[in-house]
Design an enzyme around this catalytic site. Structure first.
Site, PDB file in Angstrom:
ATOM      1  CD  GLU A  86      -5.057  75.701  21.876  1.00 45.36           C
ATOM      2  OE1 GLU A  86      -4.826  76.666  22.621  1.00 45.36           O
ATOM      3  OE2 GLU A  86      -4.405  75.436  20.864  1.00 45.36           O
ATOM      4  CE  LYS A 264      -2.414  80.214  22.061  1.00 47.25           C
ATOM      5  NZ  LYS A 264      -3.041  78.900  21.833  1.00 47.25           N
ATOM      6  CG  ASP A 280      -2.511  86.943  37.947  1.00 49.43           C
ATOM      7  OD1 ASP A 280      -2.718  86.900  36.724  1.00 49.43           O
ATOM      8  OD2 ASP A 280      -2.573  87.998  38.607  1.00 49.43           O
ATOM      9  CG  HIS A 378      -5.130  71.616  16.587  1.00 48.98           C
ATOM     10  ND1 HIS A 378      -4.532  71.855  17.795  1.00 48.98           N
ATOM     11  CD2 HIS A 378      -6.105  72.531  16.462  1.00 48.98           C
ATOM     12  CE1 HIS A 378      -5.110  72.884  18.363  1.00 48.98           C
ATOM     13  NE2 HIS A 378      -6.083  73.313  17.576  1.00 48.98           N
TER      14      HIS A 378
HETATM   15  P1  NAD Z   1      -1.582  86.923  49.521  1.00 46.76           P
HETATM   16  O1  NAD Z   1      -1.333  88.296  49.962  1.00 46.76           O
HETATM   17  O2  NAD Z   1      -2.974  86.395  49.545  1.00 46.76           O
HETATM   18  O3  NAD Z   1      -0.659  85.915  50.351  1.00 46.76           O
HETATM   19  C1  NAD Z   1       0.692  86.190  50.624  1.00 46.76           C
HETATM   20  C2  NAD Z   1       0.901  86.324  52.111  1.00 46.76           C
HETATM   21  O4  NAD Z   1       0.661  85.067  52.742  1.00 46.76           O
HETATM   22  C3  NAD Z   1       2.314  86.678  52.469  1.00 46.76           C
HETATM   23  O5  NAD Z   1       2.469  88.078  52.446  1.00 46.76           O
HETATM   24  C4  NAD Z   1       2.507  86.075  53.845  1.00 46.76           C
HETATM   25  O6  NAD Z   1       2.176  86.988  54.863  1.00 46.76           O
HETATM   26  C5  NAD Z   1       1.477  84.942  53.891  1.00 46.76           C
HETATM   27  N1  NAD Z   1       2.091  83.584  53.859  1.00 46.76           N
HETATM   28  C6  NAD Z   1       1.718  82.524  54.610  1.00 46.76           C
HETATM   29  N2  NAD Z   1       2.448  81.437  54.337  1.00 46.76           N
HETATM   30  C7  NAD Z   1       3.320  81.793  53.362  1.00 46.76           C
HETATM   31  C8  NAD Z   1       4.346  81.115  52.653  1.00 46.76           C
HETATM   32  N3  NAD Z   1       4.645  79.818  52.861  1.00 46.76           N
HETATM   33  N4  NAD Z   1       5.035  81.791  51.709  1.00 46.76           N
HETATM   34  C9  NAD Z   1       4.759  83.092  51.461  1.00 46.76           C
HETATM   35  N5  NAD Z   1       3.811  83.791  52.118  1.00 46.76           N
HETATM   36  C10 NAD Z   1       3.087  83.163  53.061  1.00 46.76           C
HETATM   37  O7  NAD Z   1      -1.088  86.644  48.030  1.00 46.76           O
HETATM   38  P2  NAD Z   1       0.054  87.204  47.112  1.00 46.76           P
HETATM   39  O8  NAD Z   1       0.770  86.016  46.573  1.00 46.76           O
HETATM   40  O9  NAD Z   1       0.874  88.264  47.766  1.00 46.76           O
HETATM   41  O10 NAD Z   1      -0.800  87.879  45.930  1.00 46.76           O
HETATM   42  C11 NAD Z   1      -1.329  87.123  44.881  1.00 46.76           C
HETATM   43  C12 NAD Z   1      -2.601  87.745  44.333  1.00 46.76           C
HETATM   44  O11 NAD Z   1      -2.399  89.104  43.957  1.00 46.76           O
HETATM   45  C13 NAD Z   1      -3.087  87.046  43.098  1.00 46.76           C
HETATM   46  O12 NAD Z   1      -4.462  86.779  43.240  1.00 46.76           O
HETATM   47  C14 NAD Z   1      -2.874  88.076  41.983  1.00 46.76           C
HETATM   48  O13 NAD Z   1      -3.829  87.898  40.958  1.00 46.76           O
HETATM   49  C15 NAD Z   1      -3.062  89.363  42.714  1.00 46.76           C
HETATM   50  N6  NAD Z   1      -2.487  90.589  42.124  1.00 46.76           N
HETATM   51  C16 NAD Z   1      -1.694  90.581  41.027  1.00 46.76           C
HETATM   52  C17 NAD Z   1      -1.161  91.757  40.526  1.00 46.76           C
HETATM   53  C18 NAD Z   1      -0.245  91.690  39.330  1.00 46.76           C
HETATM   54  O14 NAD Z   1       0.183  90.622  38.944  1.00 46.76           O
HETATM   55  N7  NAD Z   1       0.119  92.806  38.723  1.00 46.76           N
HETATM   56  C19 NAD Z   1      -1.441  92.957  41.166  1.00 46.76           C
HETATM   57  C20 NAD Z   1      -2.230  92.951  42.303  1.00 46.76           C
HETATM   58  C21 NAD Z   1      -2.748  91.760  42.788  1.00 46.76           C
END
Ligand code: NAD
Length: 424
Positions: A86, A264, A280, A378
């Protein structure tokens, strides 16, 4: 190493060529040659990684990344990469940040990064007794949840609480368990979902019910980013514009049709930065809009009032579930580079930056609406898109756009005529 930018006030940045801008950002943010190429050279796209990110991959969809300048938040300067299709979003954020900067910049804070996971229990015979039992087992449940993510616990995160409530639904009464998890620097979806799934069989045993859904809630109401800033009435264009902005805010607070667009506009900024950093965007959008209706009516995520000397004071508060780790943030080379440019050290600092971007974006939009109407600025930027769509080669896009703006005819048919004239 994250970038620490001494001064994000880059005067005339917009007048540089793309190559000059990239070089300046690379210098300011200590980007390596590889990072600079990753960001600036489409030929460097890592198809191998993209191919493994989703399913049935056939190609990729380049979206421009622009850098918003001028942001000073809690005394620290930031250069902010925004990925969006945009026009005018990046310019508007930079301009609003310039005005906030004149008055000391944004003051932001954020809560701990605590996400909610939900476990849905159906067929529970005595919900009240079940909820009491769950409360009595809280310590054991937290220990069991934490057992699946020892790394997160080691980093100072992990499960913090277990709460339950009963809800009446079309499919009967249900007990809904909320687990509260400090996810540190992750967005946390996978972390929370894994814990919820781990606890489900135990909760079935405790309650005698059947665990169905085990999934995070995107209404991350315990993970809030907040920011506030002041804009002088002179910067905004006078007292009448300040009054107009406050009236625009009152309009949004009283009318859902306007409020949808008000919010928005806020997400124009926040989602662009989220996309640029591999976060996300849908999770953020869902969180923001559901938070906006938390108290029964859909409300603006920002508040505006007249402060000292007739200046304008804005505040924002919304859930911001973003990570520096996990998801695509580390696997996508451009996202990694953009995270380095933004230079945040934690997900909470990131939430403060995003809240400030959202506030700036909202100010820019309602200022334009209250002052001269949005279309003037815009359409000026949109003129370039029209020129491209009409088939203008890159070297004459600006000329075609300028001519349409000067004539006040920003239309596809006129663009085609001008292209023909210039080609002749
Ligand atoms: P992830 O599981 O890839 O990473 C998180 C893990 O990384 C933690 O559980 C931990 O073990 C490790 N880690 C290492 N260093 C860390 C730090 N400094 N802080 C925290 N954790 C650390 O990712 P996530 O963040 O759990 O999941 C994000 C993904 O899930 C996105 O891609 C999202 O799109 C997707 N997702 C979203 C939904 C939703 O929003 N409804 C549902 C399912 C999946």
């Amino acid at each position: 190493m994250n970038a620490l930018v001494a001064n994000s006030r880059l005067e005339g940045f917009y007048k540089l060529s793309r190559e000059e801008r990239l070089k300046l950002i690379a210098d300011l943010c200590n980007l390596t040659e590889e990072e600079t190429n990753t960001l600036g050279n489409p030929g460097e796209v890592d198809l191998g990684t993209l191919e493994h990110m989703i399913e049935n991959v056939v190609g990729f969809m380049p979206i421009p990344v622009g850098i918003a300048t001028n942001f000073r938040i809690n005394g620290k300067d930031y250069l902010i990469p925004m990925a969006t299709e945009e026009p005018s979003v990046v310019a508007a954020a930079s301009n609003a940040a310039k005005g906030a900067r004149e008055m000391g910049g944004f003051k932001a804070d954020a809560t701990d990064p605590v996400m909610i996971g939900q476990i849905q229990l159906v067929g529970v015979k005595n919900p009240d007794a079940a909820m009491e039992k769950i409360a009595g087992k809280k310590g054991d449940l937290i220990a069991e949840g934490n057992s699946v993510d020892p790394l997160l616990v080691k980093l100072g995160g992990g499960m913090r609480d277990v709460l339950s409530r009963k809800i009446k639904t079309n499919s009967g009464e249900m007990v809904i368990v909320h687990i509260l998890v400090d996810v540190r620097d992750a967005m946390g979806a996978n972390a929370v979902n894994t814990m919820a799934e781990k606890l489900a069989p135990t909760l079935e045993k405790i309650t005698g019910g059947k665990a169905r859904l085990k999934i995070l809630s995107n209404l991350a109401m315990h993970r809030l980013g907040r920011s506030s800033a002041t804009w002088s009435k002179e910067f905004l264009g006078g007292e009448e514009v300040v009054d107009g902005i406050i009236e625009a805010y009152s309009f949004a607070a009283a009318d859902i049709y306007r409020c949808a667009t008000h919010n928005k506009g806020i997400m124009n900024g926040i989602s662009s930065v989220a996309l640029a950093t591999g976060n996300d965007t849908r999770a953020l959008e869902a969180g923001a809009h559901s938070f906006a209706c938390l108290h029964g009516t859909y409300q603006p995520l920002t508040q505006w009032r007249k402060g000292e000397g007739g200046n304008l004071v804005g505040t924002i508060e919304l859930p911001i579930a973003v990570g520096l780790i996990g998801g695509a943030t580390k696997s996508h080379a451009v996202a990694r580079t953009n995270l380095k440019i933004i230079g945040v050290e934690s997900s909470t600092e990131f939430a403060m930056v995003l809240a400030s971007v959202g506030l700036a974006q909202n100010l820019a939009a309602i200022r334009a609406l209250a002052a001269e109407g949005i279309q003037k600025g815009h359409m000026r930027l949109h003129a370039r898109n029209i020129a491209i769509s009409a088939g203008a080669p890159p070297e004459i896009v600006d000329k075609v756009a300028e001519k349409m703006v000067a004539e006040g005819k920003i239309r596809m048919d006129r663009a085609q005529e001008i292209i023909e004239e210039l080609k002749r």
